[in-house]
Enzyme design. Structure first.
Site, PDB file in Angstrom:
ATOM      1  N   ASP A 174       0.859  -1.188   0.119  1.00  0.00           N
ATOM      2  CA  ASP A 174      -0.028   0.137   0.041  1.00  0.00           C
ATOM      3  C   ASP A 174       0.952   1.120   0.225  1.00  0.00           C
ATOM      4  O   ASP A 174       1.320   1.777   1.098  1.00  0.00           O
ATOM      5  CB  ASP A 174      -0.906   0.086   1.039  1.00  0.00           C
ATOM      6  N   GLU A 189      12.466   0.834   7.354  1.00  0.00           N
ATOM      7  CA  GLU A 189      11.448   0.058   6.806  1.00  0.00           C
ATOM      8  C   GLU A 189      11.646  -0.186   5.149  1.00  0.00           C
ATOM      9  O   GLU A 189      11.368  -1.037   5.062  1.00  0.00           O
ATOM     10  CB  GLU A 189      10.054   0.652   7.023  1.00  0.00           C
TER      11      GLU A 189
END
Length: 606
Positions: free
Chosen positions: A344, A539
């Site tokens: 996403d 991340e």
């Protein structure tokens, strides 16, 4: 077997499980009958993200988020109530009734929040993993002294990412958006302050290497607890996530734990719950596709839930401006399906009005795509379920899952495999055709070992070389399209790097294994350089920048970071005798193999 645009394909909703149980693909929740005024006076055809009139739907959510009181919409929906929901709602309605047109001024909203809400974080108490200790054994495999020292620091990060949910969340769930789970967790980090489903796979594997078996077991028990409660695992540990999932990695977590512990009784307890989750995916996320007269069953992400995502409320609201009611509901549903995919967001999910892979985020149609990686994962899951039953002495049940895996293998090779290009590709249900853009997920069946002919794996290596995706010094990009979304170029994500490297390393050829090692060395180079520059693990990373964190998407790059740490430890465990930090005399990064392998593919602009 071809399945091109005119190949006579036909789509049907399909509800299938090994047990033969039927179910409705639209999901397990019926639309709510109550009126929700969050975005429109028209009633949504779909249920809201959850039943809370504060955290998931209603005027409190709408007005607070539209006022943009916080930099991140997630902040508000993570706040704890100081009073029961009915008291908070009554206070808000009194405030609204006294305001012009019912719209509360920002200053009054701030006062309201200060009175009735607490800042995020009060749902947790401090917790130190009791099984953490210095010097786990895998560190001894790492030859490069700087990498070994760095690995110790990564191992130490588990102590800062541990969270224990307060018992008050269990006793007073109505005051929190936090979903209670009974055991402490390791979280990703940053804004992701609660557990997340697919992140947990790489976290659990990292914990097992760190010899933190008790913490890993607790993580898995939490996920089993959630399956027992919901029949599946929510996207993350918040009620606004409770009507969508993420890639189903729980079966593989249990497999990792079993191989580390040989705990047969744990496996016996977990297995019925794992089957329950599998049935959910087959009943609620499967479709039947007919190719050249043969019907096949494959899976997709499909979240038929209405309204904007509470944690990204204003993003979704603004994106849908000007759309008809039905088109707006469809977009919000497909955005949630994109979130369920874990990607996403990405141009991977774009489908324009002609059915092509073009457009912008507003063209997201995740539910109309059969993803290669999801189906490869489910194939691997089916094989593991067969293996679990065999370990426990139930040959008949094992045979059922063997048959399910064989059916899926046939489906993957009929619908997704392209022999000419030598890889597997997502399938567009609207055009009945494959989508030939590059994504690392095009090689997911190699990672899952879900292919019938050895030559397919070697063809996939050649496809990867020819794709142009190996030309970058710091990893394989998530796509070759620069869309501004975070799951596109130039970002490289730890789970995709790991799945690619792990899959290539399992192929028999020396060529594939060397490509796998070279990719591992590249990935470590950017992780290491970023750590040296910033003292943090991120991340995601930028494939073009030496040690540059990734960017794009809906929020700033996050620190921590659970799955980055887990992937790093797994690759250090596998290649610690060869990987180098790039410092001093060891600065030659691999052999430069990949830079001389292949033609360069042009990047695609939006």
């Amino acid at each position: 077997m071809g399945c091109g645009r005119d190949g006579g394909t036909r789509l049907k909703d399909y509800n299938h499980a090994v047990s033969g149980t039927a179910g409705k693909e639209v999901g397990i929740w019926a639309p709510q009958t109550a009126e929700h005024t969050a975005t429109s006076s028209a009633r949504s055809a779909f249920p809201p993200p959850c039943d809370s009139e504060i955290y998931c739907a209603g005027d409190v959510l709408r007005q607070v988020q539209e006022a943009k009181l916080f930099d991140d919409d997630k902040h508000f929906v993570d706040m704890k109530l100081r009073a029961t929901p009915d008291v908070v709602l009554s206070a808000f309605y009194n405030l609204s009734d006294a305001s012009v047109n019912g719209t509360v001024l920002s200053s009054r909203l701030q006062e309201f929040l200060s009175t009735y809400f607490e800042e995020p974080g009060s749902e947790f108490e401090s917790w130190m993993p009791p099984d953490w200790r210095d010097k786990p054994k895998f560190l001894g495999k790492i030859v490069d002294p700087e990498l070994r020292s760095w690995a110790e620091k990564i191992h130490h990060l588990w102590t800062s990412l541990g969270r224990k949910i307060r018992t008050d969340v269990q006793h007073h769930p109505e005051l929190y958006s936090q979903i209670y789970t009974p055991h402490p967790v390791i979280v990703p980090g940053g804004r992701f302050r609660e557990l997340y489903y697919w992140d947990s796979y790489w976290i659990v594997n990292g914990l097992l290497l760190s010899e933190m078996r008790g913490t890993a077991r607790g993580m898995i028990l939490n996920l089993l607890y959630l399956v027992n409660r919901y029949s599946f695992i929510p996207n993350g540990g918040r009620i606004y996530y409770e009507r969508r999932s993420q890639p189903p990695f729980l079966i593989l977590m249990v497999d990792s734990y079993y191989h580390a512990t040989k705990d047969t009784e744990f496996l016996r307890t977990a297995l019925p719950i794992l089957e329950k989750e599998y049935v959910f995916w087959m009943q609620n996320r499967s479709v039947k596709v007919e190719v050249n007269g043969t019907e096949h069953v494959l899976n997709r992400y499909n979240v038929q839930v209405g309204l904007p995502r509470p944690e990204s409320y204003t993003d979704d609201l603004e994106l849908a401006e000007g759309l008809t009611h039905d088109r707006r509901e469809q977009l919000w549903s497909d955005l949630k399906a994109g979130a369920e995919s874990g990607w996403d967001f990405s141009s991977r999910w774009y489908v324009d009005n002609e059915g092509h892979n073009n457009g912008t985020l507003r063209a997201t149609r995740t539910s109309q795509i059969l993803p290669t990686d999801l189906n490869a994962l489910l194939c691997r899951n089916e094989k593991k379920l067969a293996s679990f039953h065999r370990i426990l002495g139930d040959g008949d049940s094992a045979a059922l899952y063997d048959q399910a895996a064989a059916r899926r293998l046939e489906a993957i090779e009929s619908v997704l495999w392209d022999a000419e290009r030598g890889a597997w590709f997502d399938y567009n249900l609207m055009t009945h055709s494959r989508r030939f853009e590059f994504y690392p997920s095009n090689l997911a069946p190699v990672w899952a070992e879900c292919y019938s002919q050895p030559a397919m794996g070697e063809k996939a290596v050649q496809y990867l070389k020819d794709s142009g995706a190996l030309q970058f010094p710091n990893g394989v990009p998530t796509s070759l399209r620069e869309s501004g979304q975070q799951w596109d170029f130039p970002n490289a994500w730890p789970p995709l790097q790991h799945m690619l490297i792990d899959g290539l390393s399992k192929l028999p050829s020396a060529n594939a294994k060397e490509v796998a090692f070279d990719l591992a060395q590249r990935w470590f180079r950017t992780n290491w350089l970023a750590y040296v520059k910033y003292g943090d693990m991120f991340e995601k990373y930028d494939v073009n920048g030496d040690g540059k964190p990734g960017g794009g998407g809906e929020y700033e790059v996050q620190l921590g970071f659970g799955w980055t740490n887990g992937v790093a430890l797994q690759l250090l465990d596998r290649y610690g005798d060869r990987l180098t930090s790039g410092s001093r005399s060891s600065s030659t990064v691999s052999s430069g193999l990949l830079l001389t392998l292949l033609p360069l593919a042009p990047l695609m602009s939006p």
